[in-house]
Scaffold this motif. Structure first.
Motif, PDB file in Angstrom:
ATOM      1  N   ALA A  88      19.533  11.369   4.273  1.00 18.24           N
ATOM      2  CA  ALA A  88      19.986  10.362   5.235  1.00 18.24           C
ATOM      3  C   ALA A  88      18.818   9.571   5.811  1.00 18.24           C
ATOM      4  CB  ALA A  88      20.778  11.026   6.357  1.00 18.24           C
ATOM      5  N   GLN A  89      17.659  10.193   5.924  1.00 14.25           N
ATOM      6  CA  GLN A  89      16.509   9.518   6.533  1.00 14.25           C
ATOM      7  C   GLN A  89      15.962   8.397   5.657  1.00 14.25           C
ATOM      8  OE1 GLN A  89      14.281  13.195   7.268  1.00 14.25           O
ATOM      9  NE2 GLN A  89      14.304  12.763   9.466  1.00 14.25           N
ATOM     10  N   TYR A  90      16.103   8.501   4.348  1.00 12.71           N
ATOM     11  CA  TYR A  90      15.584   7.439   3.479  1.00 12.71           C
ATOM     12  C   TYR A  90      16.313   6.118   3.701  1.00 12.71           C
ATOM     13  CZ  TYR A  90      12.877  10.928   0.955  1.00 12.71           C
ATOM     14  OH  TYR A  90      11.974  11.916   0.629  1.00 12.71           O
ATOM     15  N   SER A  91      17.584   6.173   3.931  1.00 18.66           N
ATOM     16  CA  SER A  91      18.340   4.933   4.136  1.00 18.66           C
ATOM     17  C   SER A  91      18.213   4.397   5.553  1.00 18.66           C
ATOM     18  CB  SER A  91      19.827   5.149   3.800  1.00 18.66           C
ATOM     19  OG  SER A  91      20.402   6.126   4.654  1.00 18.66           O
ATOM     20  N   SER A  92      18.035   5.278   6.538  1.00 15.23           N
ATOM     21  CA  SER A  92      18.054   4.847   7.942  1.00 15.23           C
ATOM     22  C   SER A  92      16.671   4.586   8.524  1.00 15.23           C
ATOM     23  CB  SER A  92      18.759   5.902   8.797  1.00 15.23           C
ATOM     24  OG  SER A  92      18.030   7.124   8.802  1.00 15.23           O
ATOM     25  N   LEU A  93      15.584   5.029   7.845  1.00 14.62           N
ATOM     26  CA  LEU A  93      14.257   4.884   8.463  1.00 14.62           C
ATOM     27  C   LEU A  93      13.939   3.421   8.731  1.00 14.62           C
ATOM     28  CD1 LEU A  93      11.770   3.805   6.385  1.00 14.62           C
ATOM     29  CD2 LEU A  93      12.172   6.041   5.382  1.00 14.62           C
ATOM     30  N   ARG A  94      13.268   3.184   9.846  1.00 15.92           N
ATOM     31  CA  ARG A  94      12.926   1.830  10.266  1.00 15.92           C
ATOM     32  C   ARG A  94      11.473   1.537   9.907  1.00 15.92           C
ATOM     33  NH1 ARG A  94      14.138  -2.381  13.671  1.00 15.92           N
ATOM     34  NH2 ARG A  94      12.452  -3.207  14.977  1.00 15.92           N
ATOM     35  N   GLY A  95      11.241   0.358   9.365  1.00 12.51           N
ATOM     36  CA  GLY A  95       9.891  -0.053   9.007  1.00 12.51           C
ATOM     37  C   GLY A  95       9.460  -1.279   9.789  1.00 12.51           C
ATOM     38  N   GLN A  96       8.223  -1.264  10.260  1.00 16.59           N
ATOM     39  CA  GLN A  96       7.655  -2.386  10.995  1.00 16.59           C
ATOM     40  C   GLN A  96       6.337  -2.802  10.357  1.00 16.59           C
ATOM     41  OE1 GLN A  96       8.074   0.103  14.726  1.00 16.59           O
ATOM     42  NE2 GLN A  96       8.396  -1.926  15.630  1.00 16.59           N
ATOM     43  N   VAL A  97       5.988  -4.089  10.474  1.00 20.34           N
ATOM     44  CA  VAL A  97       4.758  -4.598   9.884  1.00 20.34           C
ATOM     45  C   VAL A  97       4.136  -5.633  10.811  1.00 20.34           C
ATOM     46  CG1 VAL A  97       6.101  -6.254   8.476  1.00 20.34           C
ATOM     47  CG2 VAL A  97       3.731  -5.708   7.845  1.00 20.34           C
ATOM     48  N   TRP A  98       2.800  -5.545  10.953  1.00 19.46           N
ATOM     49  CA  TRP A  98       2.047  -6.490  11.768  1.00 19.46           C
ATOM     50  C   TRP A  98       1.022  -7.203  10.886  1.00 19.46           C
ATOM     51  CZ3 TRP A  98       3.823  -1.882  13.452  1.00 19.46           C
ATOM     52  CH2 TRP A  98       4.527  -1.860  14.663  1.00 19.46           C
ATOM     53  N   TRP A  99       0.952  -8.516  11.036  1.00 25.39           N
ATOM     54  CA  TRP A  99       0.040  -9.377  10.283  1.00 25.39           C
ATOM     55  C   TRP A  99      -0.949  -9.983  11.273  1.00 25.39           C
ATOM     56  CZ3 TRP A  99       2.077 -14.335   7.364  1.00 25.39           C
ATOM     57  CH2 TRP A  99       1.022 -14.914   6.647  1.00 25.39           C
ATOM     58  N   ASN A 100      -2.198  -9.506  11.236  1.00 28.06           N
ATOM     59  CA  ASN A 100      -3.204  -9.928  12.212  1.00 28.06           C
ATOM     60  C   ASN A 100      -2.703  -9.757  13.649  1.00 28.06           C
ATOM     61  OD1 ASN A 100      -5.087 -10.647  10.227  1.00 28.06           O
ATOM     62  ND2 ASN A 100      -4.231 -12.720  10.051  1.00 28.06           N
ATOM     63  N   GLY A 101      -2.007  -8.641  13.891  1.00 26.29           N
ATOM     64  CA  GLY A 101      -1.508  -8.321  15.219  1.00 26.29           C
ATOM     65  C   GLY A 101      -0.178  -8.937  15.573  1.00 26.29           C
ATOM     66  N   ARG A 102       0.351  -9.801  14.727  1.00 26.64           N
ATOM     67  CA  ARG A 102       1.642 -10.448  14.995  1.00 26.64           C
ATOM     68  C   ARG A 102       2.750  -9.679  14.278  1.00 26.64           C
ATOM     69  NH1 ARG A 102       4.377 -15.062  12.450  1.00 26.64           N
ATOM     70  NH2 ARG A 102       2.559 -15.317  11.100  1.00 26.64           N
ATOM     71  N   GLU A 103       3.750  -9.230  15.030  1.00 28.91           N
ATOM     72  CA  GLU A 103       4.816  -8.450  14.425  1.00 28.91           C
ATOM     73  C   GLU A 103       5.725  -9.346  13.602  1.00 28.91           C
ATOM     74  OE1 GLU A 103       8.050  -4.917  15.431  1.00 28.91           O
ATOM     75  OE2 GLU A 103       7.086  -6.013  17.084  1.00 28.91           O
ATOM     76  N   MET A 104       5.969  -8.930  12.375  1.00 28.04           N
ATOM     77  CA  MET A 104       6.855  -9.646  11.467  1.00 28.04           C
ATOM     78  C   MET A 104       8.235  -8.990  11.489  1.00 28.04           C
ATOM     79  SD  MET A 104       4.543 -11.758  10.591  1.00 28.04           S
ATOM     80  CE  MET A 104       5.247 -12.695   9.227  1.00 28.04           C
ATOM     81  N   GLN A 105       9.146  -9.517  10.713  1.00 24.38           N
ATOM     82  CA  GLN A 105      10.514  -9.004  10.718  1.00 24.38           C
ATOM     83  C   GLN A 105      10.561  -7.582  10.163  1.00 24.38           C
ATOM     84  OE1 GLN A 105      13.458 -11.628   9.063  1.00 24.38           O
ATOM     85  NE2 GLN A 105      15.023 -10.054   8.960  1.00 24.38           N
ATOM     86  N   ALA A 106      11.158  -6.693  10.933  1.00 19.91           N
ATOM     87  CA  ALA A 106      11.269  -5.290  10.546  1.00 19.91           C
ATOM     88  C   ALA A 106      12.386  -5.098   9.514  1.00 19.91           C
ATOM     89  CB  ALA A 106      11.522  -4.427  11.775  1.00 19.91           C
ATOM     90  N   GLY A 107      12.570  -3.865   9.077  1.00 27.21           N
ATOM     91  CA  GLY A 107      13.629  -3.573   8.121  1.00 27.21           C
ATOM     92  C   GLY A 107      13.990  -2.102   8.142  1.00 27.21           C
ATOM     93  N   VAL A 108      14.965  -1.735   7.323  1.00 25.87           N
ATOM     94  CA  VAL A 108      15.402  -0.347   7.203  1.00 25.87           C
ATOM     95  C   VAL A 108      15.371   0.072   5.733  1.00 25.87           C
ATOM     96  CG1 VAL A 108      16.826  -0.344   9.276  1.00 25.87           C
ATOM     97  CG2 VAL A 108      17.831  -1.050   7.093  1.00 25.87           C
ATOM     98  N   GLY A 109      15.312   1.383   5.518  1.00 27.58           N
ATOM     99  CA  GLY A 109      15.179   1.914   4.175  1.00 27.58           C
ATOM    100  C   GLY A 109      16.282   1.498   3.224  1.00 27.58           C
ATOM    101  N   SER A 110      17.479   1.311   3.739  1.00 24.10           N
ATOM    102  CA  SER A 110      18.608   0.953   2.878  1.00 24.10           C
ATOM    103  C   SER A 110      18.450  -0.418   2.241  1.00 24.10           C
ATOM    104  CB  SER A 110      19.916   1.009   3.666  1.00 24.10           C
ATOM    105  OG  SER A 110      19.887   0.112   4.761  1.00 24.10           O
ATOM    106  N   ASN A 111      17.496  -1.219   2.716  1.00 29.49           N
ATOM    107  CA  ASN A 111      17.269  -2.534   2.111  1.00 29.49           C
ATOM    108  C   ASN A 111      16.807  -2.430   0.659  1.00 29.49           C
ATOM    109  OD1 ASN A 111      17.970  -3.846   4.460  1.00 29.49           O
ATOM    110  ND2 ASN A 111      15.882  -4.216   5.134  1.00 29.49           N
ATOM    111  N   ALA A 112      16.244  -1.291   0.268  1.00 22.30           N
ATOM    112  CA  ALA A 112      15.750  -1.094  -1.098  1.00 22.30           C
ATOM    113  C   ALA A 112      16.745  -0.239  -1.880  1.00 22.30           C
ATOM    114  CB  ALA A 112      14.376  -0.438  -1.085  1.00 22.30           C
TER     115      ALA A 112
END
Length: 255
Positions: A172-196
């Motif tokens: 269950a954790q693979y589909s629900s885990l939340r991912g975040q990414v920062w580009w030079n300190g600026r937060e970009m659009q997050a996502g969840v595992g189910s996107n893949a």
């Protein structure tokens, strides 16, 4: 043009990191031939294969590349980096940043006459980590060329940056885990595992059975990255990237 000329052209482009001036044939190969050519390019390069990537596992990536579904790609030991390391690149590279869930195999899954189940695939996993795949097309029009050429081009992989290895998660954790990414300190659009493809575990099972259908298998010790789950973007020289995935920690890279 013969297969050998196509193979030589893409191997040379991979070694130089520079795009081809033109495609070796006017018409893209079908998907089966494209994958055979990809495997032949790997042999021509003579590099140690570290594992596989899965391209276009998300709807966003499929729309960006006009792909009808996922496809496999190759990753090489000489292009595997650890969190915090600088990623060597040249100015003309695209440096597309793709935050992903990445597995390492504990046991091989050799080719056989029937598909592998999800349970069989996940029981063969040693550990999992958050990773940053770096994508760089060597095709003349970059992301504007036809998908089969991306397959020949190793699935567009340029390299991968690995975070700390963790124990495999619950399904269950693979589909629900939340991912975040920062580009030079600026937060970009997050996502969840189910996107893949619904989750990293499902994506890994897809690859195991795709390879099985071609008489190939996942090998002990191979790493498999399962597709971007957040926003992806093209970074510049000097940029800093940080990715944080729930349950898996963080990974950073500087270009």
């Amino acid at each position: 043009m013969s297969d050998s000329q196509v193979i030589a052209a893409f191997a040379a482009a991979r070694k130089s990191q520079s795009p081809l001036s033109h495609l070796p044939e006017p018409t893209a190969p079908d998907l089966d031939r494209a994958f055979r050519l990809q495997c032949a390019v790997t042999k021509e390069l003579g590099w140690e294969q570290a594992g596989w990537k899965i391209g276009c596992t998300s709807e966003r990536a499929q729309k960006a590349l006009n792909a009808s579904g996922p496809f496999p790609g190759t990753m090489f030991t000489n292009r595997v980096y650890r969190s915090g390391e600088a990623f060597p690149t040249i100015a003309e590279n695209k440096r597309v940043v793709e935050p992903e869930v990445c597995f390492t195999m504990e046991r091989s899954l050799p080719p056989r006459g029937r598909d592998y189940t999800l349970d069989e695939v996940m029981d063969a996993v040693a550990h999992v980590c958050v990773a940053i795949e770096v994508v760089n097309p060597r095709t003349p029009r970059g992301f504007g060329d036809d998908v089969p050429w991306f397959i020949v081009d190793g699935g567009l992989n340029e390299g991968i940056v690995l975070g700390e290895a963790r124990k495999p998660l619950s399904r269950a954790q693979y589909s629900s885990l939340r991912g975040q990414v920062w580009w030079n300190g600026r937060e970009m659009q997050a996502g969840v595992g189910s996107n893949a493809l619904g989750g990293g575990d499902l994506a890994l099972t897809w690859l195991a059975n795709h390879l099985n259908g071609h008489g190939l298998g996942l090998q002990e010790g191979e790493i498999i990255t399962t597709g971007v789950i957040t926003e992806f973007f093209s970074a510049a020289l000097g940029d800093d990237i940080e990715v944080v995935f729930e349950h898996l920690g963080n990974v950073t890279v500087k270009f």
